[in-house]
Design a protein around this motif. Structure first.
Motif, PDB file in Angstrom:
ATOM      1  N   SER A  53       0.825  -1.219   0.000  1.00 21.19           N
ATOM      2  CA  SER A  53       0.000   0.000   0.000  1.00 21.19           C
ATOM      3  C   SER A  53       0.854   1.261   0.000  1.00 21.19           C
ATOM      4  O   SER A  53       0.304   2.370   0.042  1.00 21.19           O
ATOM      5  CB  SER A  53      -0.900   0.012   1.240  1.00 21.19           C
ATOM      6  N   ASN A  54       2.167   1.091  -0.022  1.00 21.27           N
ATOM      7  CA  ASN A  54       3.104   2.221   0.015  1.00 21.27           C
ATOM      8  C   ASN A  54       2.901   3.090   1.262  1.00 21.27           C
ATOM      9  O   ASN A  54       2.990   4.316   1.216  1.00 21.27           O
ATOM     10  CB  ASN A  54       2.979   3.080  -1.250  1.00 21.27           C
ATOM     11  N   LEU A  83      10.167   1.961   9.144  1.00 22.61           N
ATOM     12  CA  LEU A  83      10.767   3.200   8.639  1.00 22.61           C
ATOM     13  C   LEU A  83      11.528   3.923   9.748  1.00 22.61           C
ATOM     14  O   LEU A  83      12.683   4.323   9.561  1.00 22.61           O
ATOM     15  CB  LEU A  83       9.697   4.130   8.072  1.00 22.61           C
ATOM     16  N   ALA A  84      10.892   4.077  10.917  1.00 22.28           N
ATOM     17  CA  ALA A  84      11.551   4.848  11.972  1.00 22.28           C
ATOM     18  C   ALA A  84      10.976   4.496  13.340  1.00 22.28           C
ATOM     19  O   ALA A  84       9.825   4.062  13.462  1.00 22.28           O
ATOM     20  CB  ALA A  84      11.399   6.343  11.713  1.00 22.28           C
ATOM     21  N   TYR A  92      16.022   5.886  15.388  1.00 18.73           N
ATOM     22  CA  TYR A  92      16.545   5.062  14.297  1.00 18.73           C
ATOM     23  C   TYR A  92      15.657   5.288  13.071  1.00 18.73           C
ATOM     24  O   TYR A  92      14.430   5.262  13.171  1.00 18.73           O
ATOM     25  CB  TYR A  92      16.514   3.570  14.657  1.00 18.73           C
ATOM     26  N   VAL A  93      16.284   5.524  11.936  1.00 19.30           N
ATOM     27  CA  VAL A  93      15.547   5.695  10.686  1.00 19.30           C
ATOM     28  C   VAL A  93      16.203   4.832   9.618  1.00 19.30           C
ATOM     29  O   VAL A  93      17.427   4.878   9.437  1.00 19.30           O
ATOM     30  CB  VAL A  93      15.543   7.169  10.219  1.00 19.30           C
ATOM     31  N   ASN A  94      15.403   4.031   8.953  1.00 20.31           N
ATOM     32  CA  ASN A  94      15.904   3.199   7.861  1.00 20.31           C
ATOM     33  C   ASN A  94      15.854   4.024   6.574  1.00 20.31           C
ATOM     34  O   ASN A  94      14.791   4.200   5.973  1.00 20.31           O
ATOM     35  CB  ASN A  94      15.046   1.937   7.723  1.00 20.31           C
ATOM     36  N   GLN A  95      17.012   4.528   6.178  1.00 17.05           N
ATOM     37  CA  GLN A  95      17.055   5.423   5.022  1.00 17.05           C
ATOM     38  C   GLN A  95      16.748   4.692   3.712  1.00 17.05           C
ATOM     39  O   GLN A  95      16.239   5.291   2.765  1.00 17.05           O
ATOM     40  CB  GLN A  95      18.418   6.114   4.956  1.00 17.05           C
ATOM     41  N   ASP A  96      17.050   3.395   3.664  1.00 19.53           N
ATOM     42  CA  ASP A  96      16.702   2.619   2.466  1.00 19.53           C
ATOM     43  C   ASP A  96      15.192   2.526   2.297  1.00 19.53           C
ATOM     44  O   ASP A  96      14.662   2.629   1.182  1.00 19.53           O
ATOM     45  CB  ASP A  96      17.307   1.211   2.551  1.00 19.53           C
ATOM     46  N   ILE A 120      13.851   5.860   1.026  1.00 25.50           N
ATOM     47  CA  ILE A 120      14.034   6.001  -0.425  1.00 25.50           C
ATOM     48  C   ILE A 120      13.002   5.183  -1.177  1.00 25.50           C
ATOM     49  O   ILE A 120      12.392   5.636  -2.151  1.00 25.50           O
ATOM     50  CB  ILE A 120      15.468   5.566  -0.818  1.00 25.50           C
ATOM     51  N   GLN A 121      12.771   3.952  -0.696  1.00 29.57           N
ATOM     52  CA  GLN A 121      11.802   3.053  -1.330  1.00 29.57           C
ATOM     53  C   GLN A 121      10.402   3.661  -1.330  1.00 29.57           C
ATOM     54  O   GLN A 121       9.646   3.516  -2.304  1.00 29.57           O
ATOM     55  CB  GLN A 121      11.795   1.724  -0.571  1.00 29.57           C
ATOM     56  N   LEU A 122      10.070   4.370  -0.249  1.00 27.93           N
ATOM     57  CA  LEU A 122       8.732   4.973  -0.127  1.00 27.93           C
ATOM     58  C   LEU A 122       8.666   6.390  -0.699  1.00 27.93           C
ATOM     59  O   LEU A 122       7.604   7.016  -0.681  1.00 27.93           O
ATOM     60  CB  LEU A 122       8.313   5.006   1.350  1.00 27.93           C
ATOM     61  N   GLY A 123       9.802   6.886  -1.190  1.00 27.50           N
ATOM     62  CA  GLY A 123       9.819   8.230  -1.756  1.00 27.50           C
ATOM     63  C   GLY A 123       9.719   9.324  -0.714  1.00 27.50           C
ATOM     64  O   GLY A 123       9.181  10.408  -0.973  1.00 27.50           O
ATOM     65  N   ILE A 124      10.251   9.061   0.484  1.00 24.96           N
ATOM     66  CA  ILE A 124      10.193  10.032   1.577  1.00 24.96           C
ATOM     67  C   ILE A 124      11.542  10.740   1.705  1.00 24.96           C
ATOM     68  O   ILE A 124      12.580  10.096   1.849  1.00 24.96           O
ATOM     69  CB  ILE A 124       9.842   9.335   2.915  1.00 24.96           C
ATOM     70  N   GLU A 125      11.496  12.067   1.636  1.00 21.22           N
ATOM     71  CA  GLU A 125      12.728  12.845   1.788  1.00 21.22           C
ATOM     72  C   GLU A 125      12.899  13.239   3.255  1.00 21.22           C
ATOM     73  O   GLU A 125      12.009  13.865   3.845  1.00 21.22           O
ATOM     74  CB  GLU A 125      12.672  14.094   0.906  1.00 21.22           C
TER      75      GLU A 125
END
Length: 320
Positions: A237-238, A254-255, A296-300, A303-308
């Motif tokens: 569902s993104n 994600l975080a 903690y934030v998973n930066q990968d 990126i996958q979800l298009g979140i800056e």
């Protein structure tokens, strides 16, 4: 003949030495962990490390048992601890703590718990400040306003937050109620859905995904155990998944602004030390609650979800 006599004497000496070493422990502690889980594991390791630091490994004998999520197992384990006359029980998880409290009723055995969200609602203590019985410990009640604030920081357009929770777990209901009280202050709405077993997670998460912007995992053992399923639904569902602790972070969270369960375990170790070595009265030993979190934030995943990610968030991320 002499050779066999020497071998026999050597074996007897080894057995005697082993028996002596096993009897040198000053204190016996029974540890019951409700289930396999990285955060619960850390709560055990932290306690063990702190006790070894304070007392030395030879002073304490620890009997570690894992109930594997089975409440009947939990009852059997704590009753065995009582029959073994341990000096103290360290119970990790609400149901484990409740089993330990029931088993030690009418005895002199003390119980220190950990990973219990609301020990008052769980009927483990009378108040956080003055427990009043033979039970006290460490609460993992999450600083929810700080954690929901991370959702605002990372996904500022998110308004509806989906939460799954076990309807049979009092601590989960407590967290949902507190989330609903806290969220409006941050411009968020909690959309909660109860489940009764892990088989419900996929369907419930799919239903929530159609109505929410993000998911938030509370410290609910049933839901956390099914994090992989929730992540799978969320990815389709993104929708990003935030969490209140980092135990399942590597599965695609994600975080999280996470409590450190290793630190909570060490605090429990200090409480156990105070009771056993210093004679601290557990009836007046306040329940410990931590407000310190680690981001903690998973930066990968971002990126996958298009979140800056903002510069502020990037500057505060901790390494795992």
């Amino acid at each position: 003949m002499k050779k066999y006599t020497v071998i026999l004497l050597t074996m007897v000496m080894l057995l005697f030495t082993t028996a002596c070493s096993q009897n040198t422990a000053k204190y016996k502690i029974g540890v019951i962990q409700l289930a396999d889980h990285p955060s619960l594991d850390a709560a055990y390791e932290g306690m063990k490390q702190e006790l070894e630091t304070q007392l030395g490994s030879e002073t304490v004998s620890i009997d570690y048992q894992n109930a594997q999520g089975d409440l009947l197992n939990a009852d059997l384990i704590v009753n065995k601890f009582v029959s073994d006359k341990v000096d103290l029980i360290y119970a990790i998880g609400t149901n484990a703590a409740q089993a330990a409290m029931n088993a030690t009723s009418g005895t002199d055995i003390k119980v220190i718990f950990n990973a219990v969200t609301d020990p008052v609602a769980g009927a483990l203590v009378q108040t956080l400040e003055v427990p009043g019985g033979n039970v006290s410990g460490v609460s993992d009640m999450s600083p929810l306003e700080k954690q929901l604030g991370i959702i605002n920081e990372i996904t500022p357009n998110a308004k509806k937050v989906g939460v799954l929770y076990n309807i049979g777990e009092i601590n989960s209901q407590v967290q949902v109620d507190l989330l609903k009280q806290t969220a409006p202050k941050l411009g968020l709405e909690i959309v909660a859905k109860g489940i009764s077993n892990t088989m419900d997670v996929s369907t419930a998460a799919t239903q929530l995904a159609a109505d929410v912007d993000v998911f938030f995992n509370i410290t609910d053992n049933m839901v956390v155990a099914a994090t992989a399923t929730l992540i799978d639904v969320a990815n389709r569902s993104n929708k990003p998944v935030f969490a209140s602790e980092d135990g399942q972070f590597d599965q695609g969270i994600l975080a999280t602004a996470s409590l450190s369960y290793m630190t909570l375990g060490k605090q429990a170790g200090l409480m156990i030390y105070d009771i056993l070595e210093n004679g601290t009265d557990i009836t007046t030993l306040s329940v410990y609650q931590s407000k310190e979190t680690v981001l903690y934030v998973n930066q990968d995943v971002a990126i996958q979800l298009g979140i800056e990610l903002s510069e502020t968030v990037l500057a505060n991320i901790s390494e795992r």
